[in-house]
Design a protein around this motif. Structure first.
Motif, PDB file in Angstrom:
ATOM      1  N   UNK A 146       1.219  -1.453   0.012  1.00  0.00           N
ATOM      2  CA  UNK A 146      -0.028   0.089  -0.104  1.00  0.00           C
ATOM      3  C   UNK A 146       1.024   1.334   0.249  1.00  0.00           C
ATOM      4  N   UNK A 147       2.517   1.215  -0.156  1.00  0.00           N
ATOM      5  CA  UNK A 147       3.175   2.702  -0.383  1.00  0.00           C
ATOM      6  C   UNK A 147       2.788   2.518  -1.704  1.00  0.00           C
TER       7      UNK A 147
ATOM      8  N   UNK B 156      -2.090   4.448  -2.754  1.00  0.00           N
ATOM      9  CA  UNK B 156      -2.317   4.363  -1.328  1.00  0.00           C
ATOM     10  C   UNK B 156      -1.700   4.081  -0.426  1.00  0.00           C
ATOM     11  N   UNK B 157      -2.087   5.333  -0.029  1.00  0.00           N
ATOM     12  CA  UNK B 157      -0.956   6.043   1.196  1.00  0.00           C
ATOM     13  C   UNK B 157      -1.528   5.501   1.830  1.00  0.00           C
ATOM     14  N   UNK B 158      -1.366   4.766   3.033  1.00  0.00           N
ATOM     15  CA  UNK B 158      -1.783   4.555   4.698  1.00  0.00           C
ATOM     16  C   UNK B 158      -0.579   4.444   5.236  1.00  0.00           C
ATOM     17  N   UNK B 159      -0.274   4.626   6.518  1.00  0.00           N
ATOM     18  CA  UNK B 159       0.272   5.044   8.047  1.00  0.00           C
ATOM     19  C   UNK B 159       0.065   3.334   8.311  1.00  0.00           C
ATOM     20  N   UNK B 160      -0.715   2.867   8.794  1.00  0.00           N
ATOM     21  CA  UNK B 160      -1.256   1.485   8.919  1.00  0.00           C
ATOM     22  C   UNK B 160      -0.212   0.765   8.456  1.00  0.00           C
TER      23      UNK B 160
ATOM     24  N   UNK C 219      -2.988  -5.689   5.843  1.00  0.00           N
ATOM     25  CA  UNK C 219      -4.497  -6.247   5.453  1.00  0.00           C
ATOM     26  C   UNK C 219      -5.162  -5.614   6.165  1.00  0.00           C
ATOM     27  N   UNK C 220      -5.347  -5.129   7.593  1.00  0.00           N
ATOM     28  CA  UNK C 220      -6.226  -4.260   7.842  1.00  0.00           C
ATOM     29  C   UNK C 220      -6.430  -2.425   7.225  1.00  0.00           C
ATOM     30  N   UNK C 221      -5.540  -2.203   6.157  1.00  0.00           N
ATOM     31  CA  UNK C 221      -6.243  -1.799   5.380  1.00  0.00           C
ATOM     32  C   UNK C 221      -6.688  -1.581   4.942  1.00  0.00           C
TER      33      UNK C 221
ATOM     34  N   UNK D  43     -14.404  -2.680   3.087  1.00  0.00           N
ATOM     35  CA  UNK D  43     -15.315  -2.777   3.466  1.00  0.00           C
ATOM     36  C   UNK D  43     -15.988  -1.505   3.870  1.00  0.00           C
ATOM     37  N   UNK D  44     -15.665  -0.522   3.833  1.00  0.00           N
ATOM     38  CA  UNK D  44     -15.692   0.043   3.910  1.00  0.00           C
ATOM     39  C   UNK D  44     -15.923   1.617   2.757  1.00  0.00           C
TER      40      UNK D  44
END
Length: 261
Positions: A29-30, A34-38, A42-44, A50-51
């Motif tokens: 996701x990098x 797909x920019x996430x700090x998680x 899998x959680x991202x 889901x949402x």
């Protein structure tokens, strides 16, 4: 996250492709917007599946997929951040907004879809070609009439707006996702243009997590280049009594500033 073309150009091709240059941890996701700090892919992915994706308008999905094929796709706003902006616009009942830094227009489309039919967005970017890549999706969504796009640097436009007092305190919301070295220059001007109680959102304020790394830590070139500007911005916003702030770990970090003075 959206990054300016200048910022993107400072990243070596291998860094863009691998996302782990200089020993950085690689997560899928990098890449590709797909920019996430998680730290958990899998959680991202769970959040997206889901949402976010089930509620993503078709026009935004189409624009996201078009942008993913662009060589500078790391500049785009992530889908979860787009959803956040869309909800935020509705919650505050914004009608007159501004966006500094557009790229292909994913966050712009998220905002335009949330605004009422007579809502407006003054949108600024130095590259019209990127904006026009996403324009067919915006037109298909039926919201192009809400957007006043200006090609070129934002500071002269802001100065022209400030010169006319009728623009003072007239904007409900501003989203800034552009050149990090000018964020504080934007901030001083935007506080004249946003109404009391209005919001300014600054993107990338956690800057790939680099804000907590030691100076000698491995970083991609463009991350290191703009890191100090982000650190200075965060300290300045925290000390600015003209605004209330809330820094959120959405996307690459978003700081909301509510004007109170």
């Amino acid at each position: 996250m959206a990054t300016t073309a200048t910022e993107a150009a400072k990243a070596a091709p291998a860094e863009q492709a691998n996302g782990n240059a200089n020993g950085e941890q690689k997560t899928r996701h990098s890449e590709v917007g797909h920019k996430s700090l998680l730290k958990s892919d899998d959680l991202y992915q769970y959040i997206l599946d889901t949402s976010v994706y089930p509620r993503e308008p078709e026009s935004m999905k189409e624009l996201r997929e078009i942008t993913a094929k662009h060589p500078w796709n790391l500049m785009t706003t992530s889908a979860d951040e787009g959803q956040f902006l869309n909800m935020l616009i509705k919650l505050i009942g914004a009608k007159k907004t501004m966006e500094i830094g557009v790229y292909t227009g994913y966050s712009l489309l998220a905002t335009a879809l949330a605004l009422p039919e007579d809502g407006t967005i003054l949108a600024m970017d130095i590259n019209r070609e990127n904006y026009e890549l996403g324009l067919p999706c915006i037109e298909k969504a039926g919201v192009a009439h809400k957007i006043d796009f200006r090609e070129g640097p934002a500071l002269p436009v802001l100065d022209d707006l400030i010169a006319d007092e009728k623009n003072h305190g007239s904007f409900d919301f501003v989203f800034v996702d552009a050149d990090k070295d000018n964020y504080l220059n934007y901030h001083d001007r935007l506080l004249k243009l946003v109404k009391l109680g209005g919001l300014i959102g600054y993107d990338n304020t956690l800057w790939n997590g680099s804000v907590v790394l030691p100076d000698d830590a491995p970083m991609r070139k463009y991350i290191r280049f703009y890191r100090d500007f982000v650190l200075v911005l965060n300290k300045a916003l925290a000390a600015d009594e003209r605004v209330e702030i809330c820094q959120l770990p959405v996307g690459d970090g978003v700081t909301l500033c509510r004007r109170v003075k």
